[in-house]
Design a protein around this motif. Sequence first.
Motif, PDB file in Angstrom:
ATOM      1  N   VAL A  92      -2.676   5.820  -6.302  1.00 32.39           N
ATOM      2  CA  VAL A  92      -1.265   5.971  -5.953  1.00 32.39           C
ATOM      3  C   VAL A  92      -0.527   4.765  -6.507  1.00 32.39           C
ATOM      4  O   VAL A  92      -1.136   3.773  -6.908  1.00 32.39           O
ATOM      5  N   GLN A  93       0.789   4.843  -6.511  1.00 29.11           N
ATOM      6  CA  GLN A  93       1.620   3.764  -7.023  1.00 29.11           C
ATOM      7  C   GLN A  93       2.735   3.491  -6.021  1.00 29.11           C
ATOM      8  O   GLN A  93       3.142   4.393  -5.264  1.00 29.11           O
ATOM      9  N   HIS A  94       3.225   2.266  -6.010  1.00 28.81           N
ATOM     10  CA  HIS A  94       4.405   1.921  -5.209  1.00 28.81           C
ATOM     11  C   HIS A  94       5.203   0.876  -5.964  1.00 28.81           C
ATOM     12  O   HIS A  94       4.654  -0.123  -6.426  1.00 28.81           O
ATOM     13  N   ILE A  95       6.509   1.121  -6.092  1.00 23.99           N
ATOM     14  CA  ILE A  95       7.397   0.224  -6.836  1.00 23.99           C
ATOM     15  C   ILE A  95       8.281  -0.546  -5.866  1.00 23.99           C
ATOM     16  O   ILE A  95       9.073   0.036  -5.128  1.00 23.99           O
ATOM     17  N   ASP A  96       8.125  -1.870  -5.861  1.00 26.38           N
ATOM     18  CA  ASP A  96       8.950  -2.761  -5.047  1.00 26.38           C
ATOM     19  C   ASP A  96       8.675  -4.197  -5.478  1.00 26.38           C
ATOM     20  O   ASP A  96       7.532  -4.523  -5.835  1.00 26.38           O
ATOM     21  N   PRO A  97       9.674  -5.058  -5.421  1.00 24.26           N
ATOM     22  CA  PRO A  97       9.385  -6.483  -5.624  1.00 24.26           C
ATOM     23  C   PRO A  97       8.612  -7.018  -4.426  1.00 24.26           C
ATOM     24  O   PRO A  97       8.699  -6.484  -3.311  1.00 24.26           O
ATOM     25  N   VAL A  98       7.833  -8.063  -4.644  1.00 25.73           N
ATOM     26  CA  VAL A  98       6.957  -8.581  -3.594  1.00 25.73           C
ATOM     27  C   VAL A  98       7.741  -8.944  -2.337  1.00 25.73           C
ATOM     28  O   VAL A  98       7.301  -8.665  -1.211  1.00 25.73           O
ATOM     29  N   HIS A  99       8.914  -9.543  -2.496  1.00 26.71           N
ATOM     30  CA  HIS A  99       9.639 -10.018  -1.318  1.00 26.71           C
ATOM     31  C   HIS A  99      10.225  -8.882  -0.483  1.00 26.71           C
ATOM     32  O   HIS A  99      10.669  -9.104   0.644  1.00 26.71           O
ATOM     33  N   SER A 104       2.555  -2.078   4.969  1.00 25.05           N
ATOM     34  CA  SER A 104       1.938  -0.754   5.004  1.00 25.05           C
ATOM     35  C   SER A 104       1.804  -0.167   3.602  1.00 25.05           C
ATOM     36  O   SER A 104       0.807   0.503   3.286  1.00 25.05           O
ATOM     37  N   ASP A 105       2.804  -0.420   2.734  1.00 22.69           N
ATOM     38  CA  ASP A 105       2.724   0.079   1.367  1.00 22.69           C
ATOM     39  C   ASP A 105       1.674  -0.688   0.562  1.00 22.69           C
ATOM     40  O   ASP A 105       0.947  -0.106  -0.247  1.00 22.69           O
ATOM     41  N   TRP A 106       1.623  -1.989   0.782  1.00 20.83           N
ATOM     42  CA  TRP A 106       0.574  -2.806   0.145  1.00 20.83           C
ATOM     43  C   TRP A 106      -0.809  -2.270   0.524  1.00 20.83           C
ATOM     44  O   TRP A 106      -1.663  -2.037  -0.338  1.00 20.83           O
ATOM     45  N   ARG A 107      -1.033  -2.060   1.811  1.00 17.49           N
ATOM     46  CA  ARG A 107      -2.349  -1.606   2.280  1.00 17.49           C
ATOM     47  C   ARG A 107      -2.686  -0.221   1.755  1.00 17.49           C
ATOM     48  O   ARG A 107      -3.842   0.049   1.416  1.00 17.49           O
ATOM     49  N   LYS A 108      -1.708   0.665   1.673  1.00 13.84           N
ATOM     50  CA  LYS A 108      -1.982   2.027   1.214  1.00 13.84           C
ATOM     51  C   LYS A 108      -2.494   2.035  -0.219  1.00 13.84           C
ATOM     52  O   LYS A 108      -3.473   2.723  -0.542  1.00 13.84           O
ATOM     53  N   VAL A 109      -1.832   1.281  -1.093  1.00 11.20           N
ATOM     54  CA  VAL A 109      -2.241   1.259  -2.494  1.00 11.20           C
ATOM     55  C   VAL A 109      -3.637   0.671  -2.639  1.00 11.20           C
ATOM     56  O   VAL A 109      -4.499   1.219  -3.344  1.00 11.20           O
ATOM     57  N   SER A 144      -5.182  -3.879 -15.142  1.00 16.62           N
ATOM     58  CA  SER A 144      -6.394  -4.615 -14.777  1.00 16.62           C
ATOM     59  C   SER A 144      -6.464  -5.937 -15.538  1.00 16.62           C
ATOM     60  O   SER A 144      -7.221  -6.839 -15.155  1.00 16.62           O
ATOM     61  N   MET A 145      -5.702  -6.036 -16.624  1.00 16.10           N
ATOM     62  CA  MET A 145      -5.749  -7.202 -17.511  1.00 16.10           C
ATOM     63  C   MET A 145      -4.523  -8.099 -17.388  1.00 16.10           C
ATOM     64  O   MET A 145      -4.612  -9.303 -17.610  1.00 16.10           O
ATOM     65  N   GLU A 146      -3.387  -7.490 -17.110  1.00 18.46           N
ATOM     66  CA  GLU A 146      -2.155  -8.266 -17.058  1.00 18.46           C
ATOM     67  C   GLU A 146      -1.208  -7.649 -16.045  1.00 18.46           C
ATOM     68  O   GLU A 146      -1.383  -6.501 -15.634  1.00 18.46           O
ATOM     69  N   ALA A 147      -0.214  -8.411 -15.643  1.00 20.71           N
ATOM     70  CA  ALA A 147       0.695  -7.976 -14.587  1.00 20.71           C
ATOM     71  C   ALA A 147       1.989  -7.426 -15.152  1.00 20.71           C
ATOM     72  O   ALA A 147       2.369  -7.716 -16.287  1.00 20.71           O
ATOM     73  N   SER A 148       2.638  -6.614 -14.333  1.00 22.47           N
ATOM     74  CA  SER A 148       4.018  -6.197 -14.582  1.00 22.47           C
ATOM     75  C   SER A 148       4.792  -6.409 -13.293  1.00 22.47           C
ATOM     76  O   SER A 148       4.215  -6.333 -12.199  1.00 22.47           O
ATOM     77  N   PRO A 149       6.076  -6.662 -13.373  1.00 24.97           N
ATOM     78  CA  PRO A 149       6.858  -6.818 -12.147  1.00 24.97           C
ATOM     79  C   PRO A 149       6.946  -5.503 -11.385  1.00 24.97           C
ATOM     80  O   PRO A 149       6.786  -4.419 -11.963  1.00 24.97           O
ATOM     81  N   LEU A 150       7.170  -5.600 -10.086  1.00 28.63           N
ATOM     82  CA  LEU A 150       7.432  -4.489  -9.171  1.00 28.63           C
ATOM     83  C   LEU A 150       6.179  -3.701  -8.780  1.00 28.63           C
ATOM     84  O   LEU A 150       6.267  -2.725  -8.051  1.00 28.63           O
ATOM     85  N   LYS A 151       5.011  -4.115  -9.233  1.00 30.53           N
ATOM     86  CA  LYS A 151       3.791  -3.336  -8.994  1.00 30.53           C
ATOM     87  C   LYS A 151       2.660  -4.189  -8.415  1.00 30.53           C
ATOM     88  O   LYS A 151       1.484  -3.962  -8.723  1.00 30.53           O
ATOM     89  N   PRO A 153       0.861  -4.487  -5.623  1.00 29.64           N
ATOM     90  CA  PRO A 153      -0.368  -3.931  -5.040  1.00 29.64           C
ATOM     91  C   PRO A 153      -1.202  -3.183  -6.063  1.00 29.64           C
ATOM     92  O   PRO A 153      -2.443  -3.260  -6.043  1.00 29.64           O
ATOM     93  N   TYR A 154      -0.562  -2.473  -6.976  1.00 28.01           N
ATOM     94  CA  TYR A 154      -1.275  -1.733  -8.014  1.00 28.01           C
ATOM     95  C   TYR A 154      -2.001  -2.695  -8.958  1.00 28.01           C
ATOM     96  O   TYR A 154      -3.176  -2.507  -9.286  1.00 28.01           O
ATOM     97  N   VAL A 155      -1.302  -3.738  -9.388  1.00 30.37           N
ATOM     98  CA  VAL A 155      -1.906  -4.736 -10.269  1.00 30.37           C
ATOM     99  C   VAL A 155      -3.095  -5.403  -9.582  1.00 30.37           C
ATOM    100  O   VAL A 155      -4.160  -5.589 -10.185  1.00 30.37           O
TER     101      VAL A 155
END
Length: 259
Positions: A92-99, A104-109, A144-151, A153-155
């Motif tokens: 699954v995916q969730h789009i949000d800035p960390v702050h 609950s969304d962090w845990r779900k992903v 798995s190799m690099e990060a993108s903003p807003l993702k 928990p997925y990263v």
Amino acid sequence: MRLENRIALITGAGRGIGRAIAERYAREGALVAVADLDRASADDAVAAIQATGGTAMAVVMDVTDEQAVEAGVASVVNNWGGLDIALANAGVQHIDPVHKLAYSDWRKVLDVHLNGAFLLTRAALGQMYQRGGGSMLYMGSVHSMEASPLKSPYVTAKHGLLGLCRAVAKEGAEHRVTSNIICPGFVRTPLVEKQIPEQARELGISEDAVIRDVMLKHTVDGEFTTLDDVAELAVHLAAFPSAALTGQSVVVSHGWHMQ
């Protein structure tokens, strides 16, 4: 056929990348268990495989439910006599800035990607060890190799799958089990389609700009990775004949990430 009479289970295989791999595995001769949270999607994928002469069964599975995963793997073994290939693909995916990110969304992903992969791995390895070998596969990402903003928990989850894959490669070696992780770039699945307007809103840019300047900016040709690209790699990894290829992350991303 490269996977003739091999028994494979793929999670999240009712649609998207998982379904494309399930259909390709069946064309290569595998018996394919299509595991999905949604029964209708699993049944539809099975029907499509059977319509082209393949062999498949549907397995209703919530990968975050320990008992459901154990029961799903057991049903495949009971039906076909073993398990040779397991692919932890559900995600699954969730789009949000960390702050702004809800816990609950962090845990779900992380629950779906990491805990789900662990539960499938544990159940599958028990069967593969008894069978004398197998191929454990994971659906990672360029993330798995690099990060993108807003993702975040997925990263984080996709980075974590690298560690699980490598640990399984070490532990599974004496049992002739290999372990590898597929790391695609952006594939235009419903999961990615959903992200386009979400990222446009968060970044304050157009949807076309999201595609051009975020998703495909670093590819060599401005092209999305395709379902066929990923499915071909999944066959290659499952069919590879020795432990010369284990513990590896293989990126299929039109050059977005080079390693």
